[in-house]
Design an enzyme around this catalytic site. Structure first.
Site, PDB file in Angstrom:
ATOM      1  N   GLU A  71      35.486 -24.903  -1.161  1.00  0.00           N
ATOM      2  CA  GLU A  71      36.657 -25.513  -0.519  1.00  0.00           C
ATOM      3  C   GLU A  71      37.755 -25.833  -1.525  1.00  0.00           C
ATOM      4  O   GLU A  71      38.933 -25.617  -1.248  1.00  0.00           O
ATOM      5  CB  GLU A  71      36.267 -26.788   0.224  1.00  0.00           C
ATOM      6  CG  GLU A  71      37.480 -27.442   0.880  1.00  0.00           C
ATOM      7  CD  GLU A  71      37.155 -28.674   1.699  1.00  0.00           C
ATOM      8  OE1 GLU A  71      38.045 -29.126   2.432  1.00  0.00           O
ATOM      9  OE2 GLU A  71      36.020 -29.175   1.591  1.00  0.00           O
ATOM     10  N   ASP A  88      30.877 -26.713   0.339  1.00  0.00           N
ATOM     11  CA  ASP A  88      31.765 -27.836   0.632  1.00  0.00           C
ATOM     12  C   ASP A  88      31.207 -29.028  -0.144  1.00  0.00           C
ATOM     13  O   ASP A  88      30.145 -29.553   0.193  1.00  0.00           O
ATOM     14  CB  ASP A  88      31.794 -28.151   2.128  1.00  0.00           C
ATOM     15  CG  ASP A  88      32.919 -29.116   2.484  1.00  0.00           C
ATOM     16  OD1 ASP A  88      33.392 -29.835   1.580  1.00  0.00           O
ATOM     17  OD2 ASP A  88      33.320 -29.167   3.663  1.00  0.00           O
ATOM     18  N   ILE A  90      32.137 -32.189  -0.541  1.00  0.00           N
ATOM     19  CA  ILE A  90      32.035 -33.411   0.261  1.00  0.00           C
ATOM     20  C   ILE A  90      32.643 -33.109   1.623  1.00  0.00           C
ATOM     21  O   ILE A  90      33.864 -33.121   1.791  1.00  0.00           O
ATOM     22  CB  ILE A  90      32.758 -34.618  -0.380  1.00  0.00           C
ATOM     23  CG1 ILE A  90      32.196 -34.901  -1.780  1.00  0.00           C
ATOM     24  CG2 ILE A  90      32.603 -35.852   0.507  1.00  0.00           C
ATOM     25  CD1 ILE A  90      32.883 -36.075  -2.492  1.00  0.00           C
ATOM     26  N   ASP A  91      31.795 -32.793   2.575  1.00  0.00           N
ATOM     27  CA  ASP A  91      32.265 -32.568   3.938  1.00  0.00           C
ATOM     28  C   ASP A  91      32.394 -33.933   4.616  1.00  0.00           C
ATOM     29  O   ASP A  91      31.417 -34.656   4.764  1.00  0.00           O
ATOM     30  CB  ASP A  91      31.273 -31.698   4.710  1.00  0.00           C
ATOM     31  CG  ASP A  91      31.755 -31.413   6.119  1.00  0.00           C
ATOM     32  OD1 ASP A  91      32.851 -30.855   6.255  1.00  0.00           O
ATOM     33  OD2 ASP A  91      31.049 -31.776   7.073  1.00  0.00           O
ATOM     34  N   THR A  93      35.507 -35.932   3.741  1.00  0.00           N
ATOM     35  CA  THR A  93      36.129 -36.685   2.651  1.00  0.00           C
ATOM     36  C   THR A  93      36.827 -37.943   3.156  1.00  0.00           C
ATOM     37  O   THR A  93      36.814 -38.981   2.485  1.00  0.00           O
ATOM     38  CB  THR A  93      37.122 -35.798   1.874  1.00  0.00           C
ATOM     39  OG1 THR A  93      36.420 -34.685   1.308  1.00  0.00           O
ATOM     40  CG2 THR A  93      37.789 -36.573   0.747  1.00  0.00           C
ATOM     41  N   ASP A 217      32.671 -25.367   6.296  1.00  0.00           N
ATOM     42  CA  ASP A 217      32.465 -26.468   7.243  1.00  0.00           C
ATOM     43  C   ASP A 217      31.312 -26.221   8.209  1.00  0.00           C
ATOM     44  O   ASP A 217      30.805 -27.164   8.817  1.00  0.00           O
ATOM     45  CB  ASP A 217      33.736 -26.695   8.075  1.00  0.00           C
ATOM     46  CG  ASP A 217      34.912 -27.162   7.248  1.00  0.00           C
ATOM     47  OD1 ASP A 217      34.749 -28.165   6.523  1.00  0.00           O
ATOM     48  OD2 ASP A 217      35.987 -26.540   7.327  1.00  0.00           O
TER      49      ASP A 217
END
Length: 265
Positions: A71, A88, A90-91, A93, A217
């Site tokens: 990402e 990702d 930190i999905d 954030t 995601d």
């Protein structure tokens, strides 16, 4: 990749995620430098970047011929036949910034454009969802199963209504929400697509829908759902493709198909 190589990739990934969790936990408990990317709801912190850099460095050292879609660092999001890690860091954030403990490190491995490994880890709640294609889905090492609900009136449905804050999506998302909430047993919004998919995989939610997202995601969570016995499809009822960022997921195909009609407004 043969199974031995997939097992090796999985073991290497699990070690990397365990160490990456320490980075995320440190950030969650401490001060963060927050920047906006495309909008006020599209945030990034130094811990997003540190986590992704660490994961890519660790995995590329172990597998120098593999490709990466991340990402925060990758402009190219098209899969090829080459083994490709989809990351990702930190999905969720925005959750992370607000100290709402529902954010996740998410990593998938695609081979020949097919997801073969999926890991979604919420360090704050000490939850790690995992799947290897053909081997089932697990939460902290224990098997999980998706729900068997087939009727909307019996279903808790996750729906990412917060995306309606983007003006061009507002009318569509409000119409979809109204259509679903009038028929479902309940609706939920968690703020992390990957953790929402895992809610379906473990049977806590019966279904979940989101679109306008990216491969990082939805890739890992989509495999975890199918390995838990659930169903994923495109929002038009066609075959799911993580590159489109569009998904209807459910514990059963019957419920997923009903939601295709519900959201076609």
């Amino acid at each position: 990749m043969i199974q031995v190589e997939i097992d090796e990739a999985y073991n290497t990934l699990m070690e990397a995620v365990a160490k990456a969790s320490e980075i995320v936990t440190t950030g969650f408990e401490g001060t963060k430098n927050v920047e906006e990317k495309s909008a006020s709801y599209d945030l990034v912190t130094e811990f997003d970047r540190k986590t992704e850099d660490f994961l890519i460095a660790t995995l590329s050292k172990a597998f120098p011929h593999h490709k990466f879609i991340g990402e925060e660092t990758t402009a190219q999001i098209k899969l090829t036949d080459a083994p490709t890690w989809i990351i990702d860091p930190i999905d969720g954030t925005t959750n992370f910034v607000h100290c709402f403990p529902h954010s996740a490190i998410s990593v998938a491995l695609a081979v020949n454009r097919e997801i073969v490994i999926g890991v979604v880890c919420n360090p704050m709640l000490v939850q790690t969802f995992t799947a290897i294609k053909g081997k089932g889905a697990f939460l902290n090492g224990k098997p999980i199963r998706a729900s068997t609900a087939t009727e909307l009136r019996d279903a808790v449905v996750g729906f990412e209504i917060s995306l309606a804050s983007k003006p061009e999506y507002l009318d569509k998302f409000v119409k979809r929400y109204r259509s679903c909430v009038a028929q479902a047993q309940g609706m939920r919004c968690l703020g992390s697509a990957q953790l929402s998919l895992c809610m379906v995989a473990q049977g806590a939610w019966d279904a979940y829908h989101v679109e306008y997202l990216y491969p990082w995601d939805v890739a890992a969570g989509s495999l975890i759902i199918t390995e838990a016995g659930g169903c994923v499809m495109d929002i038009d009822g066609g075959e799911f493709n993580c590159e489109t960022g569009r998904i209807i997921s459910a514990g059963t195909k019957s419920l997923a198909e009903k939601l295709v009609d519900v959201f076609d407004v």
